[in-house]
Design a protein around this motif. Structure first.
Motif, mmCIF file in Angstrom:
data_model
loop_
_atom_site.group_PDB
_atom_site.id
_atom_site.type_symbol
_atom_site.label_atom_id
_atom_site.label_comp_id
_atom_site.label_asym_id
_atom_site.label_seq_id
_atom_site.Cartn_x
_atom_site.Cartn_y
_atom_site.Cartn_z
ATOM 1 N N ALA A 1 35.913 112.273 -22.709
ATOM 2 C CA ALA A 1 36.621 111.064 -23.165
ATOM 3 C C ALA A 1 36.903 110.130 -21.986
ATOM 4 O O ALA A 1 36.714 108.916 -22.083
ATOM 5 C CB ALA A 1 37.906 111.438 -23.875
ATOM 6 N N VAL B 1 44.232 113.336 -28.822
ATOM 7 C CA VAL B 1 42.790 113.363 -28.577
ATOM 8 C C VAL B 1 42.273 114.776 -28.819
ATOM 9 O O VAL B 1 42.821 115.748 -28.307
ATOM 10 C CB VAL B 1 42.477 112.915 -27.133
ATOM 11 C CG1 VAL B 1 40.988 112.989 -26.853
ATOM 12 C CG2 VAL B 1 43.011 111.519 -26.894
ATOM 13 N N ALA C 1 46.204 113.682 -24.502
ATOM 14 C CA ALA C 1 46.202 112.223 -24.577
ATOM 15 C C ALA C 1 45.342 111.633 -23.466
ATOM 16 O O ALA C 1 45.032 112.297 -22.478
ATOM 17 C CB ALA C 1 47.628 111.692 -24.470
ATOM 18 N N TYR D 1 45.502 108.502 -20.861
ATOM 19 C CA TYR D 1 46.358 107.496 -20.244
ATOM 20 C C TYR D 1 45.499 106.606 -19.353
ATOM 21 O O TYR D 1 44.397 106.980 -18.952
ATOM 22 C CB TYR D 1 47.453 108.163 -19.405
ATOM 23 C CG TYR D 1 48.543 108.790 -20.236
ATOM 24 C CD1 TYR D 1 49.693 108.072 -20.557
ATOM 25 C CD2 TYR D 1 48.434 110.092 -20.704
ATOM 26 C CE1 TYR D 1 50.699 108.636 -21.326
ATOM 27 C CE2 TYR D 1 49.438 110.663 -21.479
ATOM 28 C CZ TYR D 1 50.561 109.930 -21.788
ATOM 29 O OH TYR D 1 51.547 110.481 -22.558
ATOM 30 N N GLN D 2 46.018 105.442 -19.064
ATOM 31 C CA GLN D 2 45.362 104.518 -18.142
ATOM 32 C C GLN D 2 46.228 104.413 -16.890
ATOM 33 O O GLN D 2 47.419 104.122 -16.986
ATOM 34 C CB GLN D 2 45.217 103.126 -18.779
ATOM 35 C CG GLN D 2 44.370 103.094 -20.030
ATOM 36 C CD GLN D 2 42.886 103.170 -19.733
ATOM 37 O OE1 GLN D 2 42.449 102.908 -18.610
ATOM 38 N NE2 GLN D 2 42.117 103.546 -20.728
ATOM 39 N N LEU E 1 35.207 106.313 -21.483
ATOM 40 C CA LEU E 1 36.022 105.113 -21.310
ATOM 41 C C LEU E 1 35.750 104.426 -19.972
ATOM 42 O O LEU E 1 35.735 103.192 -19.884
ATOM 43 C CB LEU E 1 37.514 105.456 -21.422
ATOM 44 C CG LEU E 1 37.988 105.788 -22.840
ATOM 45 C CD1 LEU E 1 39.398 106.360 -22.810
ATOM 46 C CD2 LEU E 1 37.934 104.557 -23.727
ATOM 47 N N PRO F 1 40.833 105.574 -16.718
ATOM 48 C CA PRO F 1 41.263 106.439 -17.816
ATOM 49 C C PRO F 1 41.362 107.882 -17.329
ATOM 50 O O PRO F 1 40.496 108.367 -16.592
ATOM 51 C CB PRO F 1 40.136 106.280 -18.848
ATOM 52 C CG PRO F 1 38.947 105.876 -18.050
ATOM 53 C CD PRO F 1 39.453 105.128 -16.852
ATOM 54 N N LEU G 1 49.918 104.495 -21.909
ATOM 55 C CA LEU G 1 49.263 105.348 -22.892
ATOM 56 C C LEU G 1 48.046 104.645 -23.459
ATOM 57 O O LEU G 1 48.117 103.492 -23.858
ATOM 58 C CB LEU G 1 50.237 105.689 -24.027
ATOM 59 C CG LEU G 1 49.672 106.536 -25.170
ATOM 60 C CD1 LEU G 1 49.307 107.930 -24.684
ATOM 61 C CD2 LEU G 1 50.678 106.621 -26.305
ATOM 62 N N GLY G 2 46.934 105.376 -23.478
ATOM 63 C CA GLY G 2 45.721 104.840 -24.083
ATOM 64 C C GLY G 2 45.553 105.318 -25.513
ATOM 65 O O GLY G 2 45.391 104.529 -26.438
ATOM 66 N N ARG G 3 45.623 106.638 -25.685
ATOM 67 C CA ARG G 3 45.421 107.217 -27.017
ATOM 68 C C ARG G 3 46.077 108.582 -27.084
ATOM 69 O O ARG G 3 45.952 109.378 -26.161
ATOM 70 C CB ARG G 3 43.925 107.332 -27.297
ATOM 71 C CG ARG G 3 43.578 107.457 -28.738
ATOM 72 C CD ARG G 3 42.087 107.341 -28.980
ATOM 73 N NE ARG G 3 41.405 108.446 -28.350
ATOM 74 C CZ ARG G 3 40.207 108.370 -27.807
ATOM 75 N NH1 ARG G 3 39.568 107.225 -27.781
ATOM 76 N NH2 ARG G 3 39.641 109.424 -27.270
ATOM 77 N N ARG G 4 46.762 108.866 -28.196
ATOM 78 C CA ARG G 4 47.412 110.162 -28.385
ATOM 79 C C ARG G 4 46.567 111.036 -29.291
ATOM 80 O O ARG G 4 45.726 110.559 -30.031
ATOM 81 C CB ARG G 4 48.785 109.981 -29.047
ATOM 82 C CG ARG G 4 49.773 109.250 -28.187
ATOM 83 C CD ARG G 4 51.176 109.262 -28.755
ATOM 84 N NE ARG G 4 51.680 110.624 -28.760
ATOM 85 C CZ ARG G 4 52.026 111.281 -29.852
ATOM 86 N NH1 ARG G 4 51.929 110.738 -31.029
ATOM 87 N NH2 ARG G 4 52.470 112.505 -29.777
#
Length: 197
Positions: free
Chosen positions: A189, A182, A152, A154-155, A193, A134, A177-180
């Motif tokens: 974060a 943030v 964001a 990302y992975q 993860l 992550p 994309l992991g999460r937008r």
């Protein structure tokens, strides 16, 4: 059977009042039908307008959305980052990897990328043959003449390949994309993860 003549019903003409009453009923029925048709048409138009507003809102949301894609370059030692929409131009990026993989953040200007040299030692220590790391990414970009930011997670996909008498080779496989959106500390974060993987 008897031959009695049948009684004829007396022929009666409608009075003016009865004619007016019949006309009034007909006018009322036509008025009701017309208003019902008008209400139905209005409700259709309102539903259509609501759908158009929803489509426009989705289009605006997509326009404001920032999404990066990543394609491996060379022999897997770099991932070239680009935006999904060409009207969004990346200016700078700050990238946070989990502290276990790399301590300080990396900053890029005008050349968005991820390089294997930034994290290969940390990934070798992790000893996972393949997986995802992550990364927290703060991107400053220009869209429609305005400077905007995106935060964001990302992975980054990677794989390790053993080599005889040398360190394992690390290849970067891609980006997802992991999460937008943030909020808070992107370093924390990424650490959280990575620890939960």
């Amino acid at each position: 059977m008897s031959d009695k003549p049948r009684k004829r019903l007396p022929l009666r003409f409608l009075t003016l009042a009865e004619i007016v009453a019949v006309v009034a009923v007909v006018v009322a029925v036509l008025g009701y039908w017309d208003s019902h048709r008008e209400r139905t048409q209005e409700s259709r138009e309102k539903a259509l307008a609501a759908r158009e507003r929803q489509v426009e809102a989705r289009a605006n949301a997509m326009k404001q959305a920032f999404l990066m894609t990543g394609a491996p370059e060379g022999s897997g030692d770099r991932i070239r980052l680009s935006t999904l929409r060409p009207e969004q131009v990346i200016q700078t990026q700050t990238i946070w990897f989990p502290r276990e993989i790399r301590g300080p953040s990396v900053e890029t200007t005008g050349n968005p990328r991820l390089e294997v040299s930034w994290i290969e030692d940390g990934l070798r220590k992790a000893k996972s043959k393949e997986g995802r790391v992550p990364v927290g990414v703060l991107t400053v970009f220009i869209e429609d003449g305005q400077t905007k930011t995106d935060r964001a997670i990302y992975q980054v996909g990677y794989s390790l390949h053993s080599r005889t008498l040398r360190k394992a080779e690390v290849d970067l496989d891609g980006l997802s994309l992991g999460r937008r959106g943030v909020t808070g500390d992107l370093q924390a974060a990424a650490d959280t993860l990575w620890a939960a993987r």
